[in-house]
Scaffold this motif. Structure first.
Motif, mmCIF file in Angstrom:
data_model
loop_
_atom_site.group_PDB
_atom_site.id
_atom_site.type_symbol
_atom_site.label_atom_id
_atom_site.label_comp_id
_atom_site.label_asym_id
_atom_site.label_seq_id
_atom_site.Cartn_x
_atom_site.Cartn_y
_atom_site.Cartn_z
ATOM 1 N N LEU A 53 17.813 50.121 -22.659
ATOM 2 C CA LEU A 53 17.900 49.044 -23.651
ATOM 3 C C LEU A 53 19.016 48.073 -23.310
ATOM 4 C CD1 LEU A 53 17.374 51.123 -26.922
ATOM 5 C CD2 LEU A 53 15.699 49.720 -25.711
ATOM 6 N N LEU A 54 20.139 48.592 -22.861
ATOM 7 C CA LEU A 54 21.261 47.728 -22.516
ATOM 8 C C LEU A 54 20.981 46.913 -21.258
ATOM 9 C CD1 LEU A 54 24.247 50.119 -23.328
ATOM 10 C CD2 LEU A 54 23.456 48.132 -24.635
ATOM 11 N N VAL A 55 20.192 47.469 -20.334
ATOM 12 C CA VAL A 55 19.793 46.707 -19.142
ATOM 13 C C VAL A 55 18.922 45.519 -19.553
ATOM 14 C CG1 VAL A 55 18.342 46.789 -17.074
ATOM 15 C CG2 VAL A 55 20.045 48.571 -17.479
ATOM 16 N N HIS A 56 18.006 45.732 -20.494
ATOM 17 C CA HIS A 56 17.195 44.629 -20.995
ATOM 18 C C HIS A 56 18.083 43.542 -21.614
ATOM 19 C CE1 HIS A 56 13.734 47.282 -20.457
ATOM 20 N NE2 HIS A 56 12.940 46.258 -20.728
ATOM 21 N N LYS A 57 19.038 43.946 -22.417
ATOM 22 C CA LYS A 57 19.958 42.982 -23.033
ATOM 23 C C LYS A 57 20.742 42.231 -21.965
ATOM 24 C CE LYS A 57 23.778 42.580 -26.321
ATOM 25 N NZ LYS A 57 24.652 41.812 -25.409
ATOM 26 N N ALA A 58 21.197 42.961 -20.945
ATOM 27 C CA ALA A 58 21.962 42.332 -19.868
ATOM 28 C C ALA A 58 21.123 41.297 -19.125
ATOM 29 C CB ALA A 58 22.477 43.393 -18.907
ATOM 30 N N CYS A 59 19.840 41.583 -18.932
ATOM 31 C CA CYS A 59 18.979 40.615 -18.251
ATOM 32 C C CYS A 59 18.944 39.293 -19.010
ATOM 33 C CB CYS A 59 17.569 41.179 -18.091
ATOM 34 S SG CYS A 59 17.409 42.399 -16.769
ATOM 35 N N PHE A 60 18.858 39.367 -20.330
ATOM 36 C CA PHE A 60 18.872 38.128 -21.113
ATOM 37 C C PHE A 60 20.211 37.416 -20.962
ATOM 38 C CE2 PHE A 60 19.686 35.685 -24.967
ATOM 39 C CZ PHE A 60 18.570 34.861 -24.978
ATOM 40 N N ASP A 61 21.291 38.158 -21.085
ATOM 41 C CA ASP A 61 22.620 37.550 -20.991
ATOM 42 C C ASP A 61 22.872 36.944 -19.617
ATOM 43 O OD1 ASP A 61 23.089 38.392 -23.603
ATOM 44 O OD2 ASP A 61 24.137 40.225 -22.984
ATOM 45 N N LEU A 62 22.283 37.515 -18.575
ATOM 46 C CA LEU A 62 22.510 37.069 -17.196
ATOM 47 C C LEU A 62 21.464 36.059 -16.716
ATOM 48 C CD1 LEU A 62 23.279 40.632 -15.818
ATOM 49 C CD2 LEU A 62 24.950 38.775 -16.013
ATOM 50 N N ASP A 63 20.478 35.764 -17.556
ATOM 51 C CA ASP A 63 19.412 34.816 -17.237
ATOM 52 C C ASP A 63 18.593 35.250 -16.022
ATOM 53 O OD1 ASP A 63 17.851 32.547 -17.654
ATOM 54 O OD2 ASP A 63 19.077 31.290 -16.334
ATOM 55 N N ILE A 64 18.254 36.542 -15.987
ATOM 56 C CA ILE A 64 17.321 37.058 -14.997
ATOM 57 C C ILE A 64 16.284 37.897 -15.750
ATOM 58 C CG2 ILE A 64 19.034 37.126 -13.144
ATOM 59 C CD1 ILE A 64 19.172 40.180 -13.519
ATOM 60 N N THR A 65 15.257 38.342 -15.047
ATOM 61 C CA THR A 65 14.304 39.259 -15.653
ATOM 62 C C THR A 65 13.937 40.325 -14.628
ATOM 63 O OG1 THR A 65 12.272 39.477 -16.931
ATOM 64 C CG2 THR A 65 12.232 37.906 -15.094
ATOM 65 N N HIS A 66 12.922 41.119 -14.939
ATOM 66 C CA HIS A 66 12.541 42.193 -14.016
ATOM 67 C C HIS A 66 11.041 42.440 -14.091
ATOM 68 C CE1 HIS A 66 13.944 44.118 -17.828
ATOM 69 N NE2 HIS A 66 12.740 44.629 -17.747
ATOM 70 N N ILE A 67 10.559 43.112 -13.064
ATOM 71 C CA ILE A 67 9.147 43.456 -12.909
ATOM 72 C C ILE A 67 9.041 44.976 -12.918
ATOM 73 C CG2 ILE A 67 7.174 43.354 -11.330
ATOM 74 C CD1 ILE A 67 8.566 40.651 -10.360
ATOM 75 N N GLU A 68 8.123 45.486 -13.696
ATOM 76 C CA GLU A 68 7.985 46.927 -13.871
ATOM 77 C C GLU A 68 6.622 47.420 -13.377
ATOM 78 O OE1 GLU A 68 10.645 46.710 -17.978
ATOM 79 O OE2 GLU A 68 8.529 47.255 -18.091
ATOM 80 N N SER A 69 6.572 48.717 -13.106
ATOM 81 C CA SER A 69 5.329 49.396 -12.709
ATOM 82 C C SER A 69 4.755 48.881 -11.397
ATOM 83 C CB SER A 69 4.276 49.311 -13.824
ATOM 84 O OG SER A 69 4.677 50.069 -14.942
ATOM 85 N N LEU A 70 5.634 48.523 -10.467
ATOM 86 C CA LEU A 70 5.185 48.247 -9.104
ATOM 87 C C LEU A 70 4.774 49.550 -8.433
ATOM 88 C CD1 LEU A 70 8.028 45.762 -8.166
ATOM 89 C CD2 LEU A 70 5.598 45.159 -8.270
ATOM 90 N N CYS A 71 4.081 49.454 -7.319
ATOM 91 C CA CYS A 71 3.745 50.637 -6.528
ATOM 92 C C CYS A 71 3.681 50.235 -5.061
ATOM 93 C CB CYS A 71 2.425 51.248 -6.991
ATOM 94 S SG CYS A 71 0.976 50.206 -6.743
ATOM 95 N N ASN A 72 3.571 51.235 -4.196
ATOM 96 C CA ASN A 72 3.410 50.996 -2.757
ATOM 97 C C ASN A 72 4.621 50.315 -2.129
ATOM 98 O OD1 ASN A 72 1.809 51.307 -0.427
ATOM 99 N ND2 ASN A 72 1.047 49.212 -0.559
ATOM 100 N N LEU A 73 5.786 50.431 -2.768
ATOM 101 C CA LEU A 73 6.979 49.800 -2.198
ATOM 102 C C LEU A 73 7.404 50.471 -0.897
ATOM 103 C CD1 LEU A 73 9.203 49.052 -5.335
ATOM 104 C CD2 LEU A 73 7.511 47.600 -4.192
ATOM 105 N N GLU A 74 6.999 51.708 -0.707
ATOM 106 C CA GLU A 74 7.335 52.404 0.543
ATOM 107 C C GLU A 74 6.829 51.632 1.759
ATOM 108 O OE1 GLU A 74 7.342 55.330 -2.771
ATOM 109 O OE2 GLU A 74 5.957 53.767 -2.111
ATOM 110 N N ALA A 75 5.725 50.910 1.597
ATOM 111 C CA ALA A 75 5.151 50.145 2.711
ATOM 112 C C ALA A 75 6.032 48.976 3.133
ATOM 113 C CB ALA A 75 3.759 49.632 2.322
ATOM 114 N N LEU A 76 6.998 48.610 2.299
ATOM 115 C CA LEU A 76 7.860 47.473 2.605
ATOM 116 C C LEU A 76 9.166 47.875 3.277
ATOM 117 C CD1 LEU A 76 7.540 45.456 -0.747
ATOM 118 C CD2 LEU A 76 6.069 45.370 1.281
#
Length: 228
Positions: A174-197
């Motif tokens: 919850l605090l990470v979500h709040k920090a994203c707003f305060d820092l003017d960034i966001t995030h992407i969730e439920s990615l997969c297959n990152l091992e390929a990168l």
């Protein structure tokens, strides 16, 4: 070009975030039914989809963090096609916090710079280890507030992770979500297959959201594009 798909497949009753409505995907009309309706001219099958705007692989809108934030329909598309890197955090234990030191070490090991105006994808191995078992919705590692602040200082517009939430389950998330707003960034969730990168070097990340009025998030088709 080479395209690596980073998106979870959507299907009926796909694992959803705890407390969110289920993803429902069903038949609206079959070819046979439509054929009869058309006066025996031609049948066109169709299906219907019901889901939360946070279903599947998705990007959170600032509106999700705070009512003052941009809705998904207002989110700049320029932030949805950006340079990216992927770093290896698979050694971090389930439910543990990813710290600034973890991020610094992973970036150094990757041998690539964090792209200003871009994204950093965090490969924790959580999707590969747990999906679609029940542990997928509970046992993820994730960044803490200090790590979120570290990412923002690098000049990113968002970061992504291969789990349902950016932080470990509970207060930290919850605090990470709040920090994203305060820092003017966001995030992407439920990615997969990152091992390929991992070890593949920089890429172009594309994750275009739907234009949902007042949306707090949107499913995206997330991909990494490499020039070859």
């Amino acid at each position: 070009m080479k395209i690596v798909d980073l998106s979870r497949e959507l299907y009926h009753r796909t694992p959803s975030y705890p407390g969110h409505p289920p993803i429902i995907h069903g038949v609206w009309k079959t070819h046979e039914e439509s054929f009869v309706d058309s006066g025996n001219v031609h049948g066109l099958a169709s299906m219907f989809l019901s889901m939360a705007d946070h279903g599947g692989t998705h990007i959170d809108a600032p509106r999700h963090f705070d009512r003052r934030g941009q809705s998904m329909g207002e989110y700049p598309l320029e932030k949805c096609i950006v340079p990216g890197i992927c770093i290896d955090l698979r050694h971090v234990a389930p439910r543990a916090e990813i710290t600034p030191a973890d991020l610094e070490a992973a970036v150094k090991k990757a041998g690539v710079a964090v792209p200003k105006g871009g994204t950093v994808l965090l490969c924790t191995g959580h999707h590969a280890r747990t999906f679609p078992r029940k542990e997928y919705s509970t046992d993820n590692s994730g960044v803490n507030v200090a790590a979120t602040e570290w990412l923002a200082r690098q000049g990113i517009v968002h970061f992504g992770i291969d789990s349902m939430r950016p932080g470990p389950d509970g207060k930290v998330n919850l605090l990470v979500h709040k920090a994203c707003f305060d820092l003017d960034i966001t995030h992407i969730e439920s990615l997969c297959n990152l091992e390929a990168l991992l070890g593949a070097g920089p890429f172009t990340f594309i994750g275009l959201p739907m234009k949902w009025r007042d949306g707090t998030a949107s499913p995206i088709r997330a991909v990494a594009v490499f020039d070859i």
